[in-house]
Motif scaffolding. Structure first.
Motif, short mmCIF file in Angstrom:
data_model
loop_
_atom_site.label_atom_id
_atom_site.label_comp_id
_atom_site.label_asym_id
_atom_site.label_seq_id
_atom_site.Cartn_x
_atom_site.Cartn_y
_atom_site.Cartn_z
N ASN A 46 0.70 -1.18 -0.03
CA ASN A 46 -0.01 0.11 0.03
C ASN A 46 0.99 1.27 0.07
O ASN A 46 0.40 2.49 -0.26
CB ASN A 46 -1.06 -0.05 1.56
N TYR B 293 2.62 -9.13 -11.02
CA TYR B 293 1.40 -8.42 -10.71
C TYR B 293 0.73 -8.93 -9.41
O TYR B 293 1.22 -10.05 -8.85
CB TYR B 293 0.28 -8.52 -11.69
N ARG C 49 7.09 0.81 -8.41
CA ARG C 49 5.89 1.51 -8.71
C ARG C 49 4.77 0.49 -8.85
O ARG C 49 5.10 -0.54 -9.12
CB ARG C 49 6.21 2.33 -9.97
N LYS C 50 3.66 0.94 -8.78
CA LYS C 50 2.47 0.16 -9.26
C LYS C 50 1.37 0.67 -9.98
O LYS C 50 1.29 1.96 -10.10
CB LYS C 50 1.88 -0.41 -7.93
N THR C 51 0.70 -0.06 -10.71
CA THR C 51 -0.37 0.59 -11.69
C THR C 51 -1.62 -0.29 -11.63
O THR C 51 -1.33 -1.57 -11.97
CB THR C 51 0.26 0.55 -13.13
N ASN C 52 -2.55 0.20 -11.27
CA ASN C 52 -4.20 -0.38 -11.16
C ASN C 52 -4.21 -0.77 -12.81
O ASN C 52 -4.29 0.08 -13.79
CB ASN C 52 -5.14 0.39 -10.75
N TYR D 286 -2.68 -5.32 -9.91
CA TYR D 286 -1.66 -4.10 -9.95
C TYR D 286 -0.55 -4.81 -10.49
O TYR D 286 -0.01 -6.00 -10.32
CB TYR D 286 -1.34 -3.64 -8.54
N GLU E 153 4.25 3.75 -4.46
CA GLU E 153 3.65 4.87 -5.12
C GLU E 153 3.11 4.44 -6.49
O GLU E 153 3.30 3.44 -7.61
CB GLU E 153 4.87 5.78 -5.42
N SER E 154 1.78 4.96 -6.81
CA SER E 154 1.34 4.65 -7.91
C SER E 154 1.52 5.66 -9.28
O SER E 154 1.76 6.68 -9.04
CB SER E 154 -0.49 4.79 -7.87
N GLN E 155 1.75 4.91 -10.34
CA GLN E 155 1.85 5.70 -11.56
C GLN E 155 1.58 4.91 -12.65
O GLN E 155 1.74 3.64 -12.70
CB GLN E 155 3.57 5.92 -11.54
N ASP E 156 1.21 5.81 -13.88
CA ASP E 156 0.83 5.02 -15.04
C ASP E 156 2.25 4.51 -15.65
O ASP E 156 3.07 5.34 -15.61
CB ASP E 156 0.20 5.99 -16.11
N CYS E 157 2.13 3.28 -16.10
CA CYS E 157 3.16 2.53 -16.70
C CYS E 157 3.51 2.63 -18.34
O CYS E 157 4.31 2.08 -18.71
CB CYS E 157 3.41 1.07 -16.28
#
Length: 83
Positions: free
Chosen positions: A29, A51, A69-72, A59, A32-36
């Protein structure tokens, strides 16, 4: 979009660790989220780790300039179903 081919590989991951700590839900959690992908849907990261399946979302966990980083992927699923 760049052309690429996928090569099937067998990989076994026993445990994902950051330093000497196991990747727990709490640590996940904090990533940090970021578009990949950029506007052309080209992958902008250095490497994809894998994932994580979380409730009703998946993710992508990846590295960008040495940072985790992670991307939903939920919105990308919608793109594949609504051309």
């Amino acid at each position: 979009m760049l052309d690429f081919t996928l090569q099937r590989q067998n990989v076994t991951i026993n445990q994902v660790s950051i330093g000497k700590k196991k990747l727990t839900k709490s640590i996940f959690n904090q990533i940090e989220s970021q578009d990949c992908f950029n506007q052309n849907l080209d992958f902008i990261g250095n490497v994809i780790i894998g994932y994580v399946k979380d409730k009703d979302s998946r993710y992508l966990v990846w590295v960008f300039e040495g940072k985790l980083r992670k991307t939903n992927l939920k919105e990308y699923y919608l793109l594949s179903r609504n051309p």
